[in-house]
Structure formats: C-alpha cells, structure tokens
Motif scaffolding. Structure first.
Motif, PDB file in Angstrom:
ATOM      1  N   GLU A   1       0.823  -1.202   0.000  1.00  0.00           N
ATOM      2  CA  GLU A   1       0.000   0.000   0.000  1.00  0.00           C
ATOM      3  C   GLU A   1       0.861   1.257   0.000  1.00  0.00           C
ATOM      4  O   GLU A   1       0.498   2.271  -0.611  1.00  0.00           O
ATOM      5  CB  GLU A   1      -0.939  -0.015   1.210  1.00  0.00           C
ATOM      6  N   ALA A   2       1.996   1.219   0.675  1.00  0.00           N
ATOM      7  CA  ALA A   2       2.876   2.387   0.717  1.00  0.00           C
ATOM      8  C   ALA A   2       3.503   2.677  -0.634  1.00  0.00           C
ATOM      9  O   ALA A   2       3.813   3.830  -0.948  1.00  0.00           O
ATOM     10  CB  ALA A   2       3.967   2.184   1.765  1.00  0.00           C
ATOM     11  N   SER A   3       3.689   1.651  -1.439  1.00  0.00           N
ATOM     12  CA  SER A   3       4.336   1.829  -2.734  1.00  0.00           C
ATOM     13  C   SER A   3       3.348   2.080  -3.871  1.00  0.00           C
ATOM     14  O   SER A   3       3.752   2.241  -5.019  1.00  0.00           O
ATOM     15  CB  SER A   3       5.186   0.594  -3.071  1.00  0.00           C
ATOM     16  N   ALA A   4       2.053   2.099  -3.559  1.00  0.00           N
ATOM     17  CA  ALA A   4       1.046   2.339  -4.598  1.00  0.00           C
ATOM     18  C   ALA A   4       1.225   3.737  -5.192  1.00  0.00           C
ATOM     19  O   ALA A   4       1.556   4.700  -4.495  1.00  0.00           O
ATOM     20  CB  ALA A   4      -0.355   2.180  -4.021  1.00  0.00           C
ATOM     21  N   GLU A   5       0.982   3.866  -6.498  1.00  0.00           N
ATOM     22  CA  GLU A   5       1.230   5.137  -7.168  1.00  0.00           C
ATOM     23  C   GLU A   5       0.299   6.244  -6.688  1.00  0.00           C
ATOM     24  O   GLU A   5       0.680   7.406  -6.627  1.00  0.00           O
ATOM     25  CB  GLU A   5       1.065   4.948  -8.685  1.00  0.00           C
ATOM     26  N   ASP A   6      -0.940   5.899  -6.363  1.00  0.00           N
ATOM     27  CA  ASP A   6      -1.919   6.921  -6.018  1.00  0.00           C
ATOM     28  C   ASP A   6      -2.097   7.107  -4.519  1.00  0.00           C
ATOM     29  O   ASP A   6      -3.067   7.725  -4.075  1.00  0.00           O
ATOM     30  CB  ASP A   6      -3.270   6.573  -6.639  1.00  0.00           C
ATOM     31  N   VAL A   7      -1.163   6.608  -3.694  1.00  0.00           N
ATOM     32  CA  VAL A   7      -1.302   6.746  -2.249  1.00  0.00           C
ATOM     33  C   VAL A   7      -1.136   8.208  -1.858  1.00  0.00           C
ATOM     34  O   VAL A   7      -0.267   8.918  -2.372  1.00  0.00           O
ATOM     35  CB  VAL A   7      -0.278   5.853  -1.518  1.00  0.00           C
TER      36      VAL A   7
ATOM     37  N   ASP B   1       9.882  -3.976  10.245  1.00  0.00           N
ATOM     38  CA  ASP B   1      10.491  -4.174   8.930  1.00  0.00           C
ATOM     39  C   ASP B   1       9.890  -3.263   7.865  1.00  0.00           C
ATOM     40  O   ASP B   1      10.540  -2.986   6.847  1.00  0.00           O
ATOM     41  CB  ASP B   1      10.338  -5.633   8.491  1.00  0.00           C
ATOM     42  N   ALA B   2       8.672  -2.804   8.090  1.00  0.00           N
ATOM     43  CA  ALA B   2       8.015  -1.946   7.099  1.00  0.00           C
ATOM     44  C   ALA B   2       8.271  -0.465   7.342  1.00  0.00           C
ATOM     45  O   ALA B   2       8.022   0.358   6.449  1.00  0.00           O
ATOM     46  CB  ALA B   2       6.509  -2.212   7.098  1.00  0.00           C
ATOM     47  N   LEU B   3       8.764  -0.090   8.522  1.00  0.00           N
ATOM     48  CA  LEU B   3       8.898   1.326   8.864  1.00  0.00           C
ATOM     49  C   LEU B   3       9.867   2.091   7.965  1.00  0.00           C
ATOM     50  O   LEU B   3       9.559   3.218   7.553  1.00  0.00           O
ATOM     51  CB  LEU B   3       9.308   1.468  10.332  1.00  0.00           C
ATOM     52  N   PRO B   4      11.060   1.579   7.639  1.00  0.00           N
ATOM     53  CA  PRO B   4      11.962   2.363   6.780  1.00  0.00           C
ATOM     54  C   PRO B   4      11.335   2.744   5.438  1.00  0.00           C
ATOM     55  O   PRO B   4      11.443   3.897   5.004  1.00  0.00           O
ATOM     56  CB  PRO B   4      13.164   1.419   6.604  1.00  0.00           C
ATOM     57  N   GLU B   5      10.674   1.812   4.789  1.00  0.00           N
ATOM     58  CA  GLU B   5      10.043   2.121   3.512  1.00  0.00           C
ATOM     59  C   GLU B   5       8.907   3.122   3.692  1.00  0.00           C
ATOM     60  O   GLU B   5       8.722   4.021   2.858  1.00  0.00           O
ATOM     61  CB  GLU B   5       9.509   0.836   2.881  1.00  0.00           C
ATOM     62  N   LEU B   6       8.143   2.977   4.766  1.00  0.00           N
ATOM     63  CA  LEU B   6       7.050   3.912   5.018  1.00  0.00           C
ATOM     64  C   LEU B   6       7.578   5.325   5.239  1.00  0.00           C
ATOM     65  O   LEU B   6       7.019   6.297   4.718  1.00  0.00           O
ATOM     66  CB  LEU B   6       6.258   3.451   6.255  1.00  0.00           C
ATOM     67  N   LEU B   7       8.641   5.455   6.012  1.00  0.00           N
ATOM     68  CA  LEU B   7       9.194   6.774   6.295  1.00  0.00           C
ATOM     69  C   LEU B   7       9.736   7.435   5.029  1.00  0.00           C
ATOM     70  O   LEU B   7       9.566   8.644   4.834  1.00  0.00           O
ATOM     71  CB  LEU B   7      10.291   6.666   7.356  1.00  0.00           C
ATOM     72  N   ARG B   8      10.380   6.654   4.166  1.00  0.00           N
ATOM     73  CA  ARG B   8      10.875   7.210   2.911  1.00  0.00           C
ATOM     74  C   ARG B   8       9.719   7.674   2.031  1.00  0.00           C
ATOM     75  O   ARG B   8       9.753   8.772   1.444  1.00  0.00           O
ATOM     76  CB  ARG B   8      11.716   6.168   2.165  1.00  0.00           C
ATOM     77  N   ALA B   9       8.677   6.838   1.946  1.00  0.00           N
ATOM     78  CA  ALA B   9       7.521   7.221   1.139  1.00  0.00           C
ATOM     79  C   ALA B   9       6.831   8.453   1.708  1.00  0.00           C
ATOM     80  O   ALA B   9       6.394   9.336   0.962  1.00  0.00           O
ATOM     81  CB  ALA B   9       6.530   6.050   1.073  1.00  0.00           C
ATOM     82  N   LEU B  10       6.756   8.529   3.033  1.00  0.00           N
ATOM     83  CA  LEU B  10       6.124   9.668   3.684  1.00  0.00           C
ATOM     84  C   LEU B  10       6.919  10.949   3.436  1.00  0.00           C
ATOM     85  O   LEU B  10       6.354  12.011   3.135  1.00  0.00           O
ATOM     86  CB  LEU B  10       6.004   9.397   5.188  1.00  0.00           C
ATOM     87  N   ASP B  11       8.234  10.869   3.555  1.00  0.00           N
ATOM     88  CA  ASP B  11       9.089  12.031   3.334  1.00  0.00           C
ATOM     89  C   ASP B  11       8.924  12.556   1.911  1.00  0.00           C
ATOM     90  O   ASP B  11       8.796  13.770   1.673  1.00  0.00           O
ATOM     91  CB  ASP B  11      10.546  11.646   3.586  1.00  0.00           C
ATOM     92  N   THR B  12       8.884  11.646   0.957  1.00  0.00           N
ATOM     93  CA  THR B  12       8.721  12.041  -0.440  1.00  0.00           C
ATOM     94  C   THR B  12       7.358  12.667  -0.686  1.00  0.00           C
ATOM     95  O   THR B  12       7.240  13.711  -1.337  1.00  0.00           O
ATOM     96  CB  THR B  12       8.898  10.813  -1.355  1.00  0.00           C
TER      97      THR B  12
END
Length: 728
Positions: free
Chosen positions: A456-462, A481-492
């Motif tokens: 869900e974090a990597s979805a294009e329309d999130v 394990d999911a937090l690093p990717e979530l934080l990067r997506a959130l920052d972007t």
C-alpha cells in the motif's frame, strides 16, 4: 417399516427440512430401523474427504463447509450444519455405525464456477402452510413436524412436494443439481451398496423417488458445466448465521428454539421458560417460579384453543410477553436475541485443512489466551504488560489485513494516558473468508501485515494522509520491517504535496505516532523531522488557504485547524507550539476570512493563553457590533463557542455580550440567526445548557425594549426553559 419413498427394494429417500429438529429425530429413527450400508446426503460432493472430521471429538456444531475458489477466496460459499440439522444427524449416525457416507449434490467446483443465475426461490413449504390456513410457514412446520408426536411423515411430505412440483417450472440450477444426485445414487448402487438411504431437501425428494430413468438424460444435462479449482474446509459457524436474517438461503428464524427442541428431551416448554426466567433474572428483573408456572399454563391453553398437539414457538412467545415480560417488547426482543436465535459458536479440530495464515492465527490466539467466541467481549489492555502489548499488536495487525475480529472501543475504566487500550472482540464466521483472502500476503500474521503495508505504501496513487494513517497502524502493529520504507515514502509525499489541507490532515496521525512510539518501545525519532517540516509548511500556507472560504469549506477548515491544534498541544514541544500559535495570532485580524474560522482561532488562542480573556471578549464584542450580517456574526459565535459551553458558564462578561446581542436582534434577524445558534448551543452538554440558562434568568431587560405581554412571555419562558433543561 420406516417411512421413506422407495426407489427400489433397497433405496429409500428421506425428504427433510434443512435445520429441522423434527426431521433430524425422524431421520435418526429411520436410519436405525433401515440400517443402510450407504448414506447419501445433500451437500457438495467434492467435500467427501472432509466427512471423516465430523467424528472428531473437537468437532462441535454449528459448523459449516466452506468452499472457495483457489487463489480467489472472495468467490466462496457455505453449507452450514447445526446439531439439529438432519444432515448432521445422518453424518453422526453413519460415523457411529461405520457406514459409508457421501455427499451427493453438485460439487462446489461447479457451483462456484456457474454464473449467478436467478434460481426459483419459491418456498414450497409456504404454499403448504397457506393451504393449511397458516400465514407463517415456520408456524406450520412447527405445528406439523417440530412439535408433533414424532409420527413418520416422509412419505406424506414427498407426495405433497410431488403435487407442488407438477405445478412448477423447475429452474436450470435445480435440474442440474437433481441430475447429479441421481448420478451419484446410480454410482452407489453400481458400487455394490445393498441398502441406500438418501437424505435431501423435501423439494428434491420426488426427483430421486421412483425409477431413476436412463443415465444418458442426466449426463446430457450435466455436460459442459463450468468448473474451477476449489478448496474446501470446515469452519466454525453460529446460530445467528443459521437464521434467515443472515442471508443464508435455507435459513430459519429460530435456531436457538430448534436447538432446544432437539436437545431438551421431555418437558420441552417448562425447560424453555425456565431458560427465559434465567435470562430475565440476569438482568435483575423480578421473575419468580410462579411466573414460569403461569407462562407454561398459558402456552398450553393457547395450544389447546388452536387445536395444536403441543405448544409451539408462537404460543410460548405470547406467554412470555404476557406473563414474564408484562407486555414489554424490549424485553421480548432480548429473549429473541439471547434464546430464540441464540449465539452459540461451534468448533473444528486443529487438524482441519486450512491456510497457513489461519493456523498461525489460531496458535497465537491460543498462546495469548484470546478465545474465539460469537458473543461480544470487551478486552481492556494495559500496555505496560508484555502479554497485553502482544495482544494489541496482533489485533492491530488483523485490522490491517481486514480481519475484523477486534475493533477499538471506549473503555469503562477511568484511566487516562497512552498505556491503555480497549477492544471489542466478536468472532464472525465470515472472518474465515477474510483470513483466506489475507493469506495471499503471507503465511504468518506479522509477515502478511508487513507485506500489505509495503504494497500500500508503494502504490502510485497513495496520498499523504493515507501514508500517515498507514504509518500509525504499522507502529501500533510493531511492523518494524516496514517502517523504513514507510518513512521514505512519507518524506517524499510530504515534499511533493502542496495542498495545505492535505498537510493538515496528515499531521495528527504523525503526532500520535511520535507520542505512542515511546510507549511501545519503537524507535521513530526520524519522524520528528518530518513532523516539523509539515508544521512549517502548514503555518506558511495557512494564510492563503483561508481566503475565499464559503460556509461548507469553512466548516472543513475549522475541523482541520482543530486537528492540527490538538496535535501540536499533544506533542507539547515548545518550538512547535510557538510556531503554531504565532501563525494563528497573525491571522485573526484579517477581515477577508470566514467568521467561523476567525472565531475558532480566537478561541484556540485564548485557551492556550496566547491572548488574554479581555482581548478575546473585546474581539467577540467587535465581531457582534459592526458590519457583517447577523448570520455571519452567528458563524463567528459558532466558531468561538463550538464544542463546549463551559466558557460561558465561567466567563459572565462573554455571556453578557452574547445575551445583549441576541436580545437586540430584530424579529427577522433572530429567525435567520436561530438555526446557527441552535446548532452551536445544541452541541453543549445538558449541564452546560442548564448552567447558562440559570445565569441568564432574571437578567436586566433593556430600557428601550417594547412592553412585555405577560401571557405571551409566559409561553416563551416555558419554551426556553424546556430547551435549556431548567425549571420554568
């Protein structure tokens, strides 16, 4: 000779009512007398490998066969069984006597593959009931079968069904099912069975009675049927899901009553009404043995008046309402939910085929002492205890996966802070499908939840708000394990999103995440930078976002401002608080902003101590005295006072200003303003409204006011007193 319509000297067809205790007793007696060496039961034929599990000690009805399309679990179907289902009694009898037993209906692989065509939903029992003078087929069956003396009725039912079928055009689905049943019967006879018993719905009994006809005709009907790959298993079921209200096609209205009829043995009515008394006494109602005795007498008398052999559910219900509930339909509804329908949850053996995710959930629930049960249970968790933290994480992970076993609830425990959580737990049978659907994400609850969050974090329309909500859920679930990717997506996402409302909607979740991270021992210090960045951009862009708001947009903006303010105050960080309050202070003097928003910002600044009480009173006085229309002024008041009237209880100067303004409104202005003021004051607690009403009682009337008509004034005073909840 036991009942049952003969096909030949060694095959007998027993047409039953699904989930009928009278049918269940009759089937068991008929099997004992006939002693078949093969039993065929209406049910999906591809479930035969699961029949052996019915003899397991841990198998406890109500249960259901679940069939789902492999790889597409949303395509699924259930075949429920209760202890009083004739099919279940046939399965049990066969297991006890070592008799070969099989399902004979169309396999689920065909049923699930078929397009959803409209089949004939005419209820043949309703037609028989109408012919007998009953407006309710349940009452008719209850009178003829369930409360009867146990006389064999299979032949009579089959004959009646034959008459009805001759006047009915059978739908294609029914023709296919019955063709498959006949083919299965032929196969059993060809396999060497000497005495075959067939247990099927009464509607199908005539199709299996008499000469079966050539097999080629049935083969033509079944040729080319669509088929898909399916998986089948047993799942726990509940009595409430057996009811017609659950949407199950062959459902009944009173599964709890039918369970009682099947298990009570003798003295059925006194035992039932004793259960009713127990339920009412548990609610602290004064129900004595005399009530039970009188209710039994009334039920028996009603049955005699209606020429019924025994009292049925309708007589028992009327006696319960009149004698034990004193005509109170609320209490009768309680009895209906608790007893007539009931909420028993069945169980299946641990070795029942299942997906790995379900096995992992069962193991973790057992370790954490979380019992699957159909009745609602409140679970209070203290997050300072290891077991409660682990329970919380499991329930949050299941929510992420769409398995709603638990939902957050309000606690009845008087406690504050972030160390407590309250959940409402209810296990529903359809959650079995939700678990199978979630299994595509992983084989354990933690792995599946982590995989779903990442996807869900990597979805294009999130959106930014979705990411912050997802991050909060991941934190509560401890999906490290999911937090690093979530934080990067959130920052972007935060850097690319320029919509101030989006930023404002995202901040509260981020702040809660910061606050709860310390409680749950998760390192999320990097979130502080993202949180600070969002707040800076909100403060910088808020001025532009406030321009040109209509009333609906102003309501949304007030909600967003409240959310950001609550988040900043919750975080309790000096620099963030000063930045936010400074931004509000720089905007409250603007004249081009909707009064609803300005009034709200003034109130927030006053509550935070950023402006004085005198300054806020001056601003209220200014807003009510110049320029804008009465409705715009009422909007300012709504913004300032919305959410609670305690301020007016303690600040008499503000109350005087408001009272003076309302008292000075002209008739039409008052009519135009009243809906807004009613919305504002209607949101206050009853105690706050009463205190405000007492404060304005006896206030001085303006000297310039028109003379008072005492008669008309008395009516107005009574009306206002009723609204405010004070004595007139």
């Amino acid at each position: 000779m036991p009942g049952g319509h003969r096909v030949s000297s060694d095959v007998r067809v027993f047409g039953i009512r699904h989930h009928g205790p009278g049918s269940a007793r009759s089937v068991r007696r008929a099997l004992e007398a006939f002693t078949p060496d093969a039993v065929l039961i209406e049910g999906p034929a591809d479930a035969d490998p699961l029949i052996a599990l019915t003899a397991a000690d841990a198998m406890e009805p109500p249960v259901a066969l679940l069939a789902y399309a492999t790889g597409e679990p949303r395509t699924a179907a259930f075949w429920p069984f209760a202890v009083f289902s004739p099919e279940w009694q046939a399965l049990s009898w066969s297991a006890e006597h070592g008799v070969d037993v099989r399902f004979c209906d169309l396999p689920a692989a065909h049923t699930l593959a078929a397009e959803s065509a409209e089949s004939d939903r005419t209820d043949p029992l309703a037609q028989l009931a109408a012919a007998a003078g009953y407006d309710d087929p349940e009452r008719w069956w209850d009178a003829v079968i369930e409360s009867g003396t146990g006389a064999d009725s299979f032949d009579a039912i089959t004959e009646a069904m034959s008459v009805l079928r001759n006047a009915t055009d059978l739908d294609e689905e029914t023709r296919r099912r019955e063709a498959y049943m006949r083919q299965t019967l032929r196969k059993a006879i060809k396999g060497g069975a000497q005495r075959v018993a067939v247990i099927c719905g009464a509607w199908h009994a005539p199709a299996l009675s008499g000469p079966l006809g050539p097999a080629t005709a049935d083969a033509r009907i079944l040729k080319g049927l669509p088929k898909i790959k399916t998986s089948l298993t047993w799942v726990p079921w509940t009595h409430s899901r057996l009811s017609t209200a659950s949407g199950y096609g062959a459902g009944i209205t009173s599964p709890g009553w039918y369970h009682h009829l099947f298990t009570a043995g003798d003295r059925t009515i006194p035992r039932w009404l004793t259960k009713v008394a127990r339920v009412l006494r548990a609610e602290d109602l004064p129900v004595s043995s005399a009530h039970v005795i009188e209710a039994v007498r009334l039920a028996d008398t009603l049955a005699a008046m209606r020429s019924r052999p025994l009292a049925g559910l309708s007589e028992v219900t009327e006696a319960t309402r009149a004698v034990m509930c004193d005509g109170n339909d609320v209490l009768l509804d309680l009895i209906t939910r608790r007893l007539v329908v009931g909420e028993a949850l069945g169980g299946v053996p641990d070795d029942t085929p299942t997906v790995p995710l379900d096995a992992d959930l069962r193991a973790r629930a057992k370790t954490l002492r979380l019992k699957q049960q159909a009745t609602e249970k409140t679970l209070d968790l203290d997050l300072r205890k290891d077991i409660d933290v682990t329970r919380s994480r499991l329930l949050h992970r299941l929510q992420l996966l769409g398995v709603g076993w638990g939902v957050p609830a309000d606690s009845e425990i008087n406690a504050t802070g972030t160390f407590r959580e309250t959940w409402s737990l209810t296990w529903k049978p359809e959650l079995a499908v939700a678990i199978i659907e979630a299994s595509l994400w992983g084989t354990t609850v933690e792995a599946a939840a982590t995989a779903k969050v990442r996807a869900e974090a990597s979805a294009e329309d999130v959106s930014l708000a979705q990411l912050t909500a997802l991050l909060e859920q991941a934190l509560l679930s401890n999906l490290t394990d999911a937090l690093p990717e979530l934080l990067r997506a959130l920052d972007t996402a935060a850097a690319l999103d320029h919509d101030v409302m989006h930023l404002m909607d995202a901040l509260p979740s981020l702040t809660r995440t910061l606050r709860y991270g310390d409680v749950r021992g998760t390192d999320i210090s990097s979130l502080a930078r993202v949180n600070d960045s969002l707040l800076v951009r909100i403060c910088a862009g808020l001025g532009s976002a406030l321009s040109g708001l209509d009333d609906d947009s102003a309501i949304e903006m007030r909600r967003a401002i409240d959310g950001v303010h609550a988040a900043v105050m919750l975080r309790d960080e000096d620099r963030a608080s000063k930045r936010w309050l400074g931004a509000l202070a720089g905007l409250v003097d603007r004249s081009d902003v909707n009064g609803l928003v300005i009034g709200r910002m003034v109130r927030l600044l006053r509550d935070a101590g950023a402006i004085s009480e005198t300054d806020s009173a001056t601003r209220l006085s200014r807003a009510l005295s110049v320029g804008a229309t009465p409705s715009a002024k009422a909007g300012w008041v709504d913004g300032f006072l919305g959410g609670g009237g305690l301020l007016l209880v303690h600040d008499r100067e503000l109350l005087r200003l408001l009272d003076t303004w309302v008292s000075g409104l002209g008739e039409q202005d008052f009519v135009d303003t009243l809906p807004l003021l009613r919305r504002t004051f209607g949101a206050f607690d009853t105690g706050e409204r009463q205190a405000i009403g007492q404060s304005v009682q006896g206030g001085n009337r303006s000297e310039a006011a028109a003379p008072i008509d005492p008669r008309r004034a008395a009516v107005a005073i009574r009306t206002v007193a009723d609204i405010l909840g004070v004595p007139s």
